[in-house]
Design a protein around this motif. Structure first.
Motif, PDB file in Angstrom:
ATOM      1  N   ARG A 166      76.374  -1.850  95.769  1.00 45.29           N
ATOM      2  CA  ARG A 166      76.090  -2.133  94.355  1.00 45.29           C
ATOM      3  C   ARG A 166      74.982  -3.173  94.210  1.00 45.29           C
ATOM      4  N   SER A 167      75.098  -4.284  94.930  1.00 47.73           N
ATOM      5  CA  SER A 167      74.094  -5.341  94.814  1.00 47.73           C
ATOM      6  C   SER A 167      72.786  -4.956  95.478  1.00 47.73           C
ATOM      7  N   GLY A 168      72.828  -3.977  96.396  1.00 44.01           N
ATOM      8  CA  GLY A 168      71.611  -3.560  97.079  1.00 44.01           C
ATOM      9  C   GLY A 168      70.686  -2.709  96.237  1.00 44.01           C
ATOM     10  N   LEU A 169      71.192  -2.171  95.132  1.00 48.15           N
ATOM     11  CA  LEU A 169      70.376  -1.295  94.299  1.00 48.15           C
ATOM     12  C   LEU A 169      69.100  -1.952  93.811  1.00 48.15           C
ATOM     13  N   PHE A 170      69.262  -3.099  93.215  1.00 50.25           N
ATOM     14  CA  PHE A 170      68.116  -3.765  92.609  1.00 50.25           C
ATOM     15  C   PHE A 170      67.043  -4.112  93.639  1.00 50.25           C
ATOM     16  N   PRO A 171      67.386  -4.787  94.753  1.00 51.37           N
ATOM     17  CA  PRO A 171      66.343  -5.089  95.731  1.00 51.37           C
ATOM     18  C   PRO A 171      65.735  -3.865  96.385  1.00 51.37           C
ATOM     19  N   ILE A 172      66.528  -2.826  96.589  1.00 52.74           N
ATOM     20  CA  ILE A 172      65.984  -1.620  97.216  1.00 52.74           C
ATOM     21  C   ILE A 172      64.949  -0.973  96.306  1.00 52.74           C
ATOM     22  N   ILE A 173      65.292  -0.808  95.050  1.00 50.63           N
ATOM     23  CA  ILE A 173      64.357  -0.170  94.112  1.00 50.63           C
ATOM     24  C   ILE A 173      63.163  -1.079  93.856  1.00 50.63           C
ATOM     25  N   GLY A 174      63.435  -2.379  93.660  1.00 49.02           N
ATOM     26  CA  GLY A 174      62.334  -3.314  93.434  1.00 49.02           C
ATOM     27  C   GLY A 174      61.418  -3.423  94.633  1.00 49.02           C
ATOM     28  N   GLY A 175      62.013  -3.426  95.830  1.00 54.48           N
ATOM     29  CA  GLY A 175      61.218  -3.591  97.031  1.00 54.48           C
ATOM     30  C   GLY A 175      60.430  -2.365  97.420  1.00 54.48           C
ATOM     31  N   GLU A 176      60.908  -1.190  97.033  1.00 50.16           N
ATOM     32  CA  GLU A 176      60.240   0.047  97.440  1.00 50.16           C
ATOM     33  C   GLU A 176      59.352   0.632  96.352  1.00 50.16           C
ATOM     34  N   ARG A 177      59.230  -0.045  95.240  1.00 50.19           N
ATOM     35  CA  ARG A 177      58.394   0.497  94.170  1.00 50.19           C
ATOM     36  C   ARG A 177      56.938   0.529  94.619  1.00 50.19           C
ATOM     37  N   PRO A 178      56.135   1.415  94.064  1.00 50.78           N
ATOM     38  CA  PRO A 178      54.718   1.486  94.434  1.00 50.78           C
ATOM     39  C   PRO A 178      54.011   0.165  94.149  1.00 50.78           C
ATOM     40  N   LYS A 179      53.036  -0.163  94.973  1.00 47.55           N
ATOM     41  CA  LYS A 179      52.293  -1.399  94.785  1.00 47.55           C
ATOM     42  C   LYS A 179      51.611  -1.413  93.420  1.00 47.55           C
ATOM     43  N   GLY A 180      51.636  -2.583  92.807  1.00 48.85           N
ATOM     44  CA  GLY A 180      50.978  -2.728  91.521  1.00 48.85           C
ATOM     45  C   GLY A 180      51.828  -2.340  90.334  1.00 48.85           C
ATOM     46  N   THR A 181      53.058  -1.895  90.588  1.00 50.87           N
ATOM     47  CA  THR A 181      53.938  -1.540  89.481  1.00 50.87           C
ATOM     48  C   THR A 181      54.878  -2.707  89.179  1.00 50.87           C
ATOM     49  N   SER A 182      55.439  -2.691  87.992  1.00 50.85           N
ATOM     50  CA  SER A 182      56.438  -3.677  87.601  1.00 50.85           C
ATOM     51  C   SER A 182      57.821  -3.083  87.818  1.00 50.85           C
ATOM     52  N   VAL A 183      58.827  -3.946  87.792  1.00 49.57           N
ATOM     53  CA  VAL A 183      60.203  -3.454  87.822  1.00 49.57           C
ATOM     54  C   VAL A 183      60.892  -3.999  86.581  1.00 49.57           C
ATOM     55  N   ILE A 184      61.409  -3.104  85.772  1.00 48.83           N
ATOM     56  CA  ILE A 184      62.030  -3.485  84.506  1.00 48.83           C
ATOM     57  C   ILE A 184      63.490  -3.067  84.526  1.00 48.83           C
ATOM     58  N   ILE A 185      64.361  -4.033  84.259  1.00 42.12           N
ATOM     59  CA  ILE A 185      65.789  -3.760  84.156  1.00 42.12           C
ATOM     60  C   ILE A 185      66.192  -3.971  82.713  1.00 42.12           C
ATOM     61  N   GLU A 186      66.690  -2.932  82.095  1.00 42.52           N
ATOM     62  CA  GLU A 186      67.223  -3.060  80.743  1.00 42.52           C
ATOM     63  C   GLU A 186      68.735  -2.859  80.784  1.00 42.52           C
ATOM     64  N   ASP A 187      69.406  -3.379  79.775  1.00 41.81           N
ATOM     65  CA  ASP A 187      70.855  -3.190  79.756  1.00 41.81           C
ATOM     66  C   ASP A 187      71.293  -2.833  78.355  1.00 41.81           C
ATOM     67  N   VAL A 188      71.990  -1.742  78.261  1.00 40.86           N
ATOM     68  CA  VAL A 188      72.486  -1.232  76.987  1.00 40.86           C
ATOM     69  C   VAL A 188      73.990  -1.063  77.098  1.00 40.86           C
ATOM     70  N   ALA A 189      74.650  -0.924  75.954  1.00 36.61           N
ATOM     71  CA  ALA A 189      76.103  -0.764  75.977  1.00 36.61           C
ATOM     72  C   ALA A 189      76.532   0.326  75.001  1.00 36.61           C
ATOM     73  N   PHE A 190      77.591   1.020  75.388  1.00 33.31           N
ATOM     74  CA  PHE A 190      78.151   2.092  74.581  1.00 33.31           C
ATOM     75  C   PHE A 190      79.674   1.947  74.558  1.00 33.31           C
ATOM     76  N   ARG A 191      80.308   2.663  73.686  1.00 32.07           N
ATOM     77  CA  ARG A 191      81.762   2.797  73.769  1.00 32.07           C
ATOM     78  C   ARG A 191      82.081   3.528  75.074  1.00 32.07           C
ATOM     79  N   VAL A 192      83.160   3.159  75.711  1.00 33.30           N
ATOM     80  CA  VAL A 192      83.451   3.752  77.020  1.00 33.30           C
ATOM     81  C   VAL A 192      83.605   5.267  76.926  1.00 33.30           C
ATOM     82  N   GLU A 193      84.076   5.776  75.756  1.00 29.60           N
ATOM     83  CA  GLU A 193      84.238   7.215  75.632  1.00 29.60           C
ATOM     84  C   GLU A 193      82.903   7.951  75.539  1.00 29.60           C
TER      85      GLU A 193
END
Length: 948
Positions: free
Chosen positions: A387-414
């Motif tokens: 679970r914690s490895g997701l962010f560094p893996i995606i951030g670390g492997e992104r193409p050079k010169g790109t940004s990494v954006i994490i957004e967080d949204v919420a919904f009803r569980v249903e």
């Protein structure tokens, strides 16, 4: 005055503002230096806003004076804590007020442990470390807890995997100490302070009371507010304060939570602590699809479940095959989804009951693998590493010169399953196929990651279309939250009214105007009428070098970097180098050259290259190695000739150095500090190779003496590294023997015969050359040392012991050592503790755990050795590196002074001895602690010395 900006259209004379601030705060607290303004204003978001001035504050009085000047000139002010924010709320125009590295660090726990008072600059994990022995913790648990500060946690209403909406700052805040835009001060936990505030601010309190009454009387509005906060929501102000409370001070207390520095400066917060369970167990539930995984959430919303983290198929694919990840991930069917479920309790029986309840609750849903809980940290640690490895893996492997954006949204569980499918479709529709979804499913909270580039206008337009589509999906289709825990910031400010509606948004505007009528505090954040603020002033991530291109500018490195308080952290250095590269790539060569020259001291000269940044960095950047590489490009032909001479004649050079310090010691003894210091200062003007003078400098060192070979005794090869053989005892050291003498004595006492190289003076691991960027000589000296020692081992027959951690590390960092080489710390711990039990023990001693010890993973051994020979061990907090950096400490003492500025105050009065395992570090530690710091071998030798 515009509601979105809040700053007068009249231009501001920032030169006059600068002068006024310096007059109030002093020259060193305020800077308009272009490089530092640029570097210090970076945060974890995708925005780039450079302030006109930066003020570092360590006392609330300094903030009060800054606000007074801001009011005088109508200059906007942005408050900043650790700068781990992801939504652009920690950057702004005008004056950036940064929490300093020495103030706002109060940490007091109540007698019954039910409350904890925390200064704004206390790091969340440090608060929990103090509470852990009491089985308590603070409620908020953001993923950045090891780096983010309390000021940011409160102002963003930051939460995480476990706290949800029940234990966040809003729910657990007890009181706060606040400084408002008009300079007034309020402690909501002090009756006298509240009474005084009521006398000076009756209109504000009456208005708040009236707003609460009107809101509570409006059933539709109050229901809307309650519904919005029934799931995670940090979009806009905490309007729930108006329906949850009647008393104005209670409302203020809770309105400031999530206000992102737009209502007040938060000096201190008192939290009600929450229980920290002693026992934990985790399970990995693998479902065939997202619908099944999401349908498991409602029955899991019980006391039996502390956390449930959802990973979609794209997330699983992102981590499959990566180091430390389960091998069976590659066998999962396409479209699978994973729930990581954790149960916590204070006793094993309750924990077992909880895990049984979980298994039974979702037994009706077919899983791809059996659900098995484990209470073994080694097992469930691997689960959470995924679970914690997701962010560094995606951030670390992104193409050079790109940004990494994490957004967080919420919904009803249903709505989770359908919302996840819709979000995934948006990734593909808008050109972000790399997008992944994961998050705190128990609270209906999704994080999603994309890695856009922002080089062309079309890139920005593409991102805008995507965000508009996300807003339409989250708000209009599902009535969810555009921000669940990362704060509104500039990223979502244009969507606040869309999410809340005109009436609720009008309430938010009224609140902002009530507390900050001149619109000076963090203007443009949270309340902003500019529909395009989320796509303005965006960072460009220029390509610099493989060592640092993965950087996401999160700031995790700043806690451990020894130069953060002096000038810059790795994040600051990287963002500066990126800007230089951007200017060069844009054809602005003159500007790039100007910035490169201005940044030399901060970026290159003062980096100690300790590489602690690699330990803290989620994407494994290595600023230390980049700095060494950059230094190599700056070596002049003259400098290279000097380095070549030193390498070719190192035996003589080392001997001269050692003799020189003996001469200095003798000179100081007869002439005193004044005369010696004057002579050394004159020498520094003549040559940069002359160090500064300090009366606590050591004398010269000596070499270990060879012994006659005896095949009947076990043999070790001992290499005395440069530090221990160059520098002997300092005036504060109680034992004037050199480290080689002590090491030889100790090894022989344990029954070993010691072999040493005849040419020890000439040998070196090459560290001093590598630190200057001279890899040619560095690698040649390392190879020479390895070969010479191999001869003494007779083809690997005997182990080699090295008495300096940094030397051991560099020698072993690459292939080529075909025999056993151990650091003295490892050998003492593994071989000598049983052979040499203590004859006597010290009382209380200090122990330094430095950067190289952390890299080599020997901190536990250092501590175990010290505890074997001392009744009590003091480990000063917050000192991860001494900042001496080999010989750099001899020429740039300000780095060492800054890194160890809190050392002395943390040492109890009765502690008069400290220990580590690197002589140069010990010299710096001795200077700034006022006590003797020596190699652990001294402690072991003294305590195992046969009694008379």
């Amino acid at each position: 005055m515009s509601s979105n900006i809040g700053v007068s259209e009249v231009s501001i004379d920032y030169q006059a503002v600068h002068q006024a601030l310096q007059a109030q705060l002093g020259e060193h607290a305020v800077t308009d230096d272009p490089v530092r303004r640029f570097a210090w204003s970076t945060d974890g978001s995708y925005f780039r806003i450079v302030p006109e001035l930066v003020v570092r504050v360590n006392q609330v009085e300094e903030v009060e004076k800054t606000l007074a000047v801001a009011r005088q000139f109508q200059a906007p002010v942005t408050f900043r804590a650790a700068g781990t924010s992801l939504s652009g709320q920690a950057v702004g125009d005008g004056i950036l007020v940064m929490l300093g590295y020495d103030g706002f660090r109060k940490l007091e726990i109540s007698e019954d442990h039910s409350k904890i008072a925390l200064g704004a600059a206390v790091i969340g994990a440090d608060a929990n470390a103090k509470l852990k022995p009491l089985d308590r913790k603070i409620g908020p648990d953001p993923a950045t807890l090891a780096s983010c500060m309390v000021g940011g946690i409160v102002n963003n209403n930051a939460s995480g995997m476990c706290c949800g909406t029940a234990q966040n700052s809003y729910q657990t805040i007890d009181s706060a100490k606040l400084l408002f835009a008009d300079g007034s001060y309020l402690d909501t936990g002090d009756e006298n302070s509240k009474a005084a505030f009521a006398q000076t601010h009756p209109k504000l309190l009456d208005t708040l009371t009236q707003l609460a009454k009107e809101t509570q009387a409006d059933e539709a509005l109050s229901q809307r507010i309650r519904h919005k906060f029934s799931i995670k929501n940090t979009t806009g102000y905490s309007l729930n304060a108006l329906v949850d409370f009647q008393q104005p001070f209670d409302i203020i207390n809770h309105l400031v939570v999530g206000s992102e520095g737009t209502l007040a400066f938060v000096e201190e917060v008192t939290y009600r602590t929450v229980e920290e369970a002693r026992f934990k167990a985790s399970a990995m539930a693998v479902f065939f699809n997202m619908v099944d995984a999401a349908s498991a959430i409602p029955p899991l919303k019980t006391d039996a479940v502390a956390a449930a983290e959802l990973l979609d198929w794209a997330s699983i694919k992102a981590v499959t095959g990566k180091p430390g990840m389960p091998e069976w991930l590659s066998e999962l069917p396409e479209g699978a989804a994973i729930l990581l479920i954790e149960s916590r309790a204070n006793d094993p029986d309750t924990l077992n009951d909880y895990t049984r309840q979980v298994t039974e609750a979702i037994a009706h849903i077919q899983t791809e693998r059996p659900i098995e809980f484990s209470s073994d940290p080694a097992v469930f640690g691997r689960y959470w590493a995924m679970r914690s490895g997701l962010f560094p893996i995606i951030g670390g492997e992104r193409p050079k010169g790109t940004s990494v954006i994490i957004e967080d949204v919420a919904f009803r569980v249903e709505d989770l399953a359908n919302a996840a499918a819709d979000l995934s479709a948006l990734f593909l529709e808008h050109g972000y196929p790399e997008g992944v979804i994961y998050g705190h499913a128990l609270d209906g909270n999704f994080h999603f990651i994309i890695t856009p580039q922002f080089r062309r206008k079309s890139d920005v337009e593409q991102f805008d279309r995507f965000m508009q589509a996300v807003a339409e999906l989250v708000i209009n289709k599902y009535d969810g939250s555009m921000k669940a825990e990362h704060g509104t910031g500039r990223a979502v400010a244009p969507f606040v009214e869309m999410e809340w509606g005109e009436q609720a948004y009008g309430l938010m505007k009224a609140i902002k105007a009530l507390f900050d009528p001149e619109g000076l505090l963090n203007p443009g954040v949270l309340i902003n009428d500019d529909a395009e603020v989320h796509i303005q002033r965006i960072k460009e991530s220029a390509v610099v070098d493989d060592w640092v291109d993965r950087c996401i500018e999160c700031g995790f490195c700043e806690k451990t970097c020894p130069t953060s308080a002096l000038n810059m952290s790795p994040r600051h250095r990287i963002t500066t180098l990126r800007e230089i590269a951007r200017l060069e790539q844009a054809g602005e060569q003159a500007e790039a050259a100007k910035m490169r020259e201005a940044a030399q001291y901060d970026v290159i000269d003062t980096c100690v290259a300790c590489q602690l940044c690699t330990i803290a960095c989620p994407v494994d950047n290595n600023m230390g190695m980049l700095v060494r590489k950059l230094r190599s490009t700056q070596l002049t032909s003259t400098a290279q000739r000097v380095l070549d001479f030193q390498a070719d004649h190192y035996g003589s050079v080392n001997s001269v150095l050692s003799t020189g310090f003996n001469v200095l010691s003798g000179m100081h003894k007869f002439t005193g500090s004044t005369v010696t210091g004057a002579i050394m200062s004159l020498g520094q003007k003549i040559s940069s190779e002359v160090p500064y003078w300090d009366p606590d400098f050591p004398k010269g060192g000596t070499l270990p003496k060879p012994v006659q070979f005896n095949e009947d005794r076990p043999t070790v090869v001992y290499f005395a590294a440069c530090g221990g053989r160059t520098f002997g005892a300092t005036p504060k050291d109680p034992d004037h023997r050199t480290l080689p003498e002590v090491m030889t004595t100790l090894l022989e006492r344990a029954g070993y015969q010691v072999r040493v190289p005849d040419n020890t003076r000439s040998l070196c691991c090459g560290q001093m050359w590598e630190s200057k960027g001279d890899y040619k000589n560095a690698d040649a000296k390392r190879r020479e040392m390895i070969d010479a020692l191999e001869i003494l081992t007779e083809g690997g027959k005997y182990p080699v012991i090295v008495d300096a951690l940094s030397c051991t590390k560099r020698t072993l960092q690459d292939a080529g050592v075909n025999y056993t080489m151990l650091d003295a710390v490892e050998f003492i711990h593994d071989e000598l503790l049983d052979k040499l039990p203590p004859v006597q023990k010290k009382g209380q001693v200090a122990l330094h755990l430095g950067c190289t010890a952390s890299h080599m993973g020997v901190n536990d051994k250092l501590e175990a050795i010290t505890r074997a020979f001392a009744e009590d061990v003091v480990r000063p907090a917050g000192i991860h590196c001494c900042g001496f950096a080999g010989e750099k400490g001899l020429y740039k003492p300000e780095i060492n002074a800054s890194a160890l500025r809190h050392l002395k105050e943390q040492l109890p009065e009765k502690v008069d001895e400290g220990y580590y395992a690197n002589r140069m570090c010990e010299v710096g530690l001795t200077r700034h602690s006022g006590i003797s710091y020596r190699h652990l071998a001294y402690l072991v030798e003294e305590c195992t010395r046969p009694s008379a």
